[in-house]
Design a protein around this motif. Structure first.
Motif, PDB file in Angstrom:
ATOM      1  N   UNK A   1      -3.016  14.556   9.445  1.00  0.00           N
ATOM      2  CA  UNK A   1      -1.773  15.199   9.029  1.00  0.00           C
ATOM      3  C   UNK A   1      -0.600  14.908   9.936  1.00  0.00           C
ATOM      4  N   UNK A   2      -0.671  13.815  10.708  1.00  0.00           N
ATOM      5  CA  UNK A   2       0.423  13.488  11.614  1.00  0.00           C
ATOM      6  C   UNK A   2       0.866  12.036  11.447  1.00  0.00           C
ATOM      7  N   UNK A   3       2.054  11.753  11.949  1.00  0.00           N
ATOM      8  CA  UNK A   3       2.589  10.399  12.009  1.00  0.00           C
ATOM      9  C   UNK A   3       2.755  10.048  13.480  1.00  0.00           C
ATOM     10  N   UNK A   4       2.246   8.886  13.877  1.00  0.00           N
ATOM     11  CA  UNK A   4       2.393   8.416  15.252  1.00  0.00           C
ATOM     12  C   UNK A   4       3.376   7.254  15.266  1.00  0.00           C
ATOM     13  N   UNK A   5       4.227   7.226  16.283  1.00  0.00           N
ATOM     14  CA  UNK A   5       5.231   6.178  16.440  1.00  0.00           C
ATOM     15  C   UNK A   5       5.098   5.618  17.850  1.00  0.00           C
TER      16      UNK A   5
ATOM     17  N   UNK B   1       4.095  11.786  18.478  1.00  0.00           N
ATOM     18  CA  UNK B   1       3.366  12.324  17.329  1.00  0.00           C
ATOM     19  C   UNK B   1       4.235  13.370  16.625  1.00  0.00           C
ATOM     20  N   UNK B   2       4.340  13.238  15.296  1.00  0.00           N
ATOM     21  CA  UNK B   2       5.147  14.143  14.483  1.00  0.00           C
ATOM     22  C   UNK B   2       4.323  14.677  13.324  1.00  0.00           C
ATOM     23  N   UNK B   3       4.654  15.886  12.877  1.00  0.00           N
ATOM     24  CA  UNK B   3       4.016  16.410  11.668  1.00  0.00           C
ATOM     25  C   UNK B   3       4.576  15.648  10.464  1.00  0.00           C
TER      26      UNK B   3
ATOM     27  N   UNK C   1      -1.218   4.261   6.449  1.00  0.00           N
ATOM     28  CA  UNK C   1      -2.638   4.454   6.712  1.00  0.00           C
ATOM     29  C   UNK C   1      -2.870   4.458   8.205  1.00  0.00           C
ATOM     30  N   UNK C   2      -4.103   4.395   8.635  1.00  0.00           N
ATOM     31  CA  UNK C   2      -4.411   4.467  10.060  1.00  0.00           C
ATOM     32  C   UNK C   2      -4.131   3.174  10.805  1.00  0.00           C
ATOM     33  N   UNK C   3      -3.756   2.126  10.099  1.00  0.00           N
ATOM     34  CA  UNK C   3      -3.403   0.868  10.748  1.00  0.00           C
ATOM     35  C   UNK C   3      -1.939   0.907  11.141  1.00  0.00           C
ATOM     36  N   UNK C   4      -1.608   0.431  12.346  1.00  0.00           N
ATOM     37  CA  UNK C   4      -0.224   0.383  12.793  1.00  0.00           C
ATOM     38  C   UNK C   4       0.561  -0.558  11.894  1.00  0.00           C
TER      39      UNK C   4
END
Length: 62
Positions: free
Chosen positions: A26-30, A42-44, A3-6
């Motif tokens: 629609x992305x994944x942040x690391x 940021x990745x798709x 979800x949007x929480x880290x």
């Protein structure tokens, strides 16, 4: 599901040497937990799924 929480792995220690992930649209942040002020990578969803699939298949084992 992310979800949007880290979130970080439950296998991570508390020494700050890990990464956190979250889903934003629609992305994944690391990001690196040692310096959360830096911009996240940021990745798709497709890139993330390919990475996770490769990790599970042992593609990155040393």
């Amino acid at each position: 599901m992310l979800g949007q929480t880290w979130r970080k792995s439950i296998r991570s220690g508390d020494n700050g040497a890990c990464v956190e992930v979250r889903r934003v649209g629609g992305t994944i942040e690391v990001r690196d937990t040692k310096d959360r002020s830096k911009t996240a990578h940021v990745y798709t969803l497709e890139e993330w799924e390919a990475f996770i699939g490769g990790a599970k298949a042992g593609e990155f084992d040393l």
